[in-house]
Design a protein around this motif. Structure first.
Motif, PDB file in Angstrom:
ATOM      1  N   TYR A  76       3.937   8.799  -4.044  1.00 42.83           N
ATOM      2  CA  TYR A  76       3.795  10.012  -3.581  1.00 42.83           C
ATOM      3  C   TYR A  76       3.831  10.070  -2.006  1.00 42.83           C
ATOM      4  N   GLU A  77       4.965  10.616  -1.455  1.00 43.59           N
ATOM      5  CA  GLU A  77       5.129  10.924   0.185  1.00 43.59           C
ATOM      6  C   GLU A  77       4.205  11.885   0.702  1.00 43.59           C
ATOM      7  N   ARG A  78       2.924  11.398   1.000  1.00 47.03           N
ATOM      8  CA  ARG A  78       1.978  12.405   1.281  1.00 47.03           C
ATOM      9  C   ARG A  78       2.396  12.878   3.056  1.00 47.03           C
ATOM     10  N   ARG A  79       2.703  11.984   3.614  1.00 47.20           N
ATOM     11  CA  ARG A  79       2.834  12.470   5.374  1.00 47.20           C
ATOM     12  C   ARG A  79       3.623  13.743   5.348  1.00 47.20           C
ATOM     13  N   ASN A  80       4.946  13.562   5.050  1.00 50.84           N
ATOM     14  CA  ASN A  80       5.731  14.681   5.073  1.00 50.84           C
ATOM     15  C   ASN A  80       5.897  15.580   4.211  1.00 50.84           C
TER      16      ASN A  80
ATOM     17  N   PHE B   2       0.669  -1.076   0.077  1.00 48.20           N
ATOM     18  CA  PHE B   2       0.082   0.024   0.001  1.00 48.20           C
ATOM     19  C   PHE B   2       0.743   1.374   0.228  1.00 48.20           C
ATOM     20  N   HIS B   3       0.622   2.067  -0.869  1.00 45.80           N
ATOM     21  CA  HIS B   3       1.285   3.251  -0.880  1.00 45.80           C
ATOM     22  C   HIS B   3       0.304   4.527  -1.782  1.00 45.80           C
ATOM     23  N   HIS B   4       0.725   5.760  -1.371  1.00 48.74           N
ATOM     24  CA  HIS B   4      -0.102   6.739  -2.138  1.00 48.74           C
ATOM     25  C   HIS B   4       0.591   6.811  -3.479  1.00 48.74           C
ATOM     26  N   ILE B   5      -0.152   6.302  -4.462  1.00 48.04           N
ATOM     27  CA  ILE B   5       0.414   6.356  -5.709  1.00 48.04           C
ATOM     28  C   ILE B   5       0.570   7.597  -6.512  1.00 48.04           C
ATOM     29  N   ARG B   6      -0.312   8.314  -6.441  1.00 52.40           N
ATOM     30  CA  ARG B   6      -0.182   9.724  -7.255  1.00 52.40           C
ATOM     31  C   ARG B   6      -0.937  10.825  -6.267  1.00 52.40           C
ATOM     32  N   LYS B   7      -0.535  12.002  -6.381  1.00 48.72           N
ATOM     33  CA  LYS B   7      -0.828  12.934  -5.677  1.00 48.72           C
ATOM     34  C   LYS B   7      -2.508  13.198  -5.766  1.00 48.72           C
ATOM     35  N   ASN B   8      -2.975  13.155  -6.819  1.00 52.46           N
ATOM     36  CA  ASN B   8      -4.416  13.566  -7.073  1.00 52.46           C
ATOM     37  C   ASN B   8      -5.215  12.258  -6.915  1.00 52.46           C
TER      38      ASN B   8
ATOM     39  N   ASP C  78      -3.368   1.799  -3.860  1.00 56.25           N
ATOM     40  CA  ASP C  78      -3.519   3.252  -3.131  1.00 56.25           C
ATOM     41  C   ASP C  78      -4.021   3.006  -2.036  1.00 56.25           C
ATOM     42  N   MET C  79      -3.273   3.870  -0.933  1.00 59.44           N
ATOM     43  CA  MET C  79      -3.918   3.965   0.242  1.00 59.44           C
ATOM     44  C   MET C  79      -5.239   4.267   0.553  1.00 59.44           C
ATOM     45  N   SER C  80      -5.793   4.893  -0.218  1.00 58.45           N
ATOM     46  CA  SER C  80      -7.264   5.365  -0.274  1.00 58.45           C
ATOM     47  C   SER C  80      -8.115   4.342  -0.183  1.00 58.45           C
ATOM     48  N   LEU C  81      -7.690   3.027  -0.571  1.00 58.71           N
ATOM     49  CA  LEU C  81      -8.510   1.874  -0.702  1.00 58.71           C
ATOM     50  C   LEU C  81      -8.327   1.009   0.796  1.00 58.71           C
ATOM     51  N   MET C  82      -7.472   1.570   1.542  1.00 60.66           N
ATOM     52  CA  MET C  82      -7.436   0.519   2.918  1.00 60.66           C
ATOM     53  C   MET C  82      -8.484   0.663   3.804  1.00 60.66           C
ATOM     54  N   ASN C  83      -9.359   1.898   3.947  1.00 60.36           N
ATOM     55  CA  ASN C  83     -10.541   1.875   4.745  1.00 60.36           C
ATOM     56  C   ASN C  83     -11.615   0.874   4.410  1.00 60.36           C
ATOM     57  N   ASN C  84     -12.401   0.609   5.397  1.00 62.36           N
ATOM     58  CA  ASN C  84     -13.665  -0.263   5.157  1.00 62.36           C
ATOM     59  C   ASN C  84     -14.721  -0.013   4.034  1.00 62.36           C
ATOM     60  N   SER C  85     -14.976   1.422   4.011  1.00 67.34           N
ATOM     61  CA  SER C  85     -15.781   1.752   3.113  1.00 67.34           C
ATOM     62  C   SER C  85     -15.636   1.604   1.785  1.00 67.34           C
ATOM     63  N   SER C  86     -14.201   1.328   1.397  1.00 74.24           N
ATOM     64  CA  SER C  86     -13.425   1.199  -0.065  1.00 74.24           C
ATOM     65  C   SER C  86     -13.204  -0.264  -0.244  1.00 74.24           C
ATOM     66  N   ASP C  87     -14.059  -1.248   0.635  1.00 71.78           N
ATOM     67  CA  ASP C  87     -13.245  -2.772   0.765  1.00 71.78           C
ATOM     68  C   ASP C  87     -13.609  -3.300  -0.996  1.00 71.78           C
TER      69      ASP C  87
END
Length: 203
Positions: free
Chosen positions: A72-76, A49-55, A93-102
């Motif tokens: 994309y390194e979003r944290r820092n 899992f990573h942030h693949i793109r900024k958008n 993409d990290m956006s798909l880790m939460n339950n609503s995106s299962d």
């Protein structure tokens, strides 16, 4: 390299063959298909899992050869950086880790699995990774590749026979059949709606 034009029937048969190899009971008794286990146990793929793109436009990316991949390194707030990724890795993409995106997570995994199985030679020839985006690419070859991967993902996660069984089991007892079946098979409501329409079932 030319892209082979698989028919929907061929894609569905291929999906069934993979399910049968993993657990044949999934073709006779309705249950969610464990896409992560199929990827790891049958095909030896790893998921990162990573942030693949900024958008956030890219949801999944398959790496076919050992290479450096931009994430994309979003944290820092550091922007893009190159990380070493081994062949046979699917980046989600990290956006798909939460339950609503299962549902979307599982669909993205199945989509990328097909790229790895059937499109590996094409992407290696192009020197690229396979990336699932929120909108289709323009090139005709890319459109065909994406359409094939989308159809395969639908057939793998929602097998025709068990979806029909579940539909008739729930159609007369639930006010919202699409949501009930989507929750049961762990897919999005949109994906289930399209699948039911394709099978000629009215929810």
């Amino acid at each position: 390299m030319n892209v082979y034009p698989y028919s929907n029937a061929a894609l569905e048969n291929f999906a069934r063959s993979i399910i049968r190899q993993f657990d044949a009971a999934l073709l006779s008794s309705p249950a969610p298909v464990s896409i992560e286990a199929i990827m790891e146990k049958i095909f030896g793929l790893s998921i990162e899992f990573h942030h693949i793109r900024k958008n956030g436009r890219v949801l999944g990316e398959t790496v076919f050869e050992d290479m450096m991949v931009a994430v994309y390194e979003r944290r820092n707030g550091e922007g893009y950086k190159l990380i070493p990724v081994k062949a046979g890795t699917v980046i989600i993409d990290m956006s798909l880790m939460n339950n609503s995106s299962d549902g979307r997570f599982r669909f993205t995994c199945a989509h990328e699995l097909f790229h790895y199985i059937k499109h590996k030679e094409y992407y290696i020839t192009q020197g690229e990774t396979a990336a699932m985006t929120k909108t289709s690419r323009e090139a005709s070859a890319d459109k065909m590749l994406e359409r094939q991967a989308e159809r395969f993902a639908s057939y793998l996660l929602m097998p025709k026979g068990t979806v029909k069984m579940a539909f008739y089991n729930h159609a007369n007892n639930q006010r919202n059949t699409i949501k009930t079946l989507a929750d049961f098979f762990k897919v999005s409501e949109q994906a289930m709606k399209y699948r039911l329409e394709e099978l000629g079932l009215q929810a």
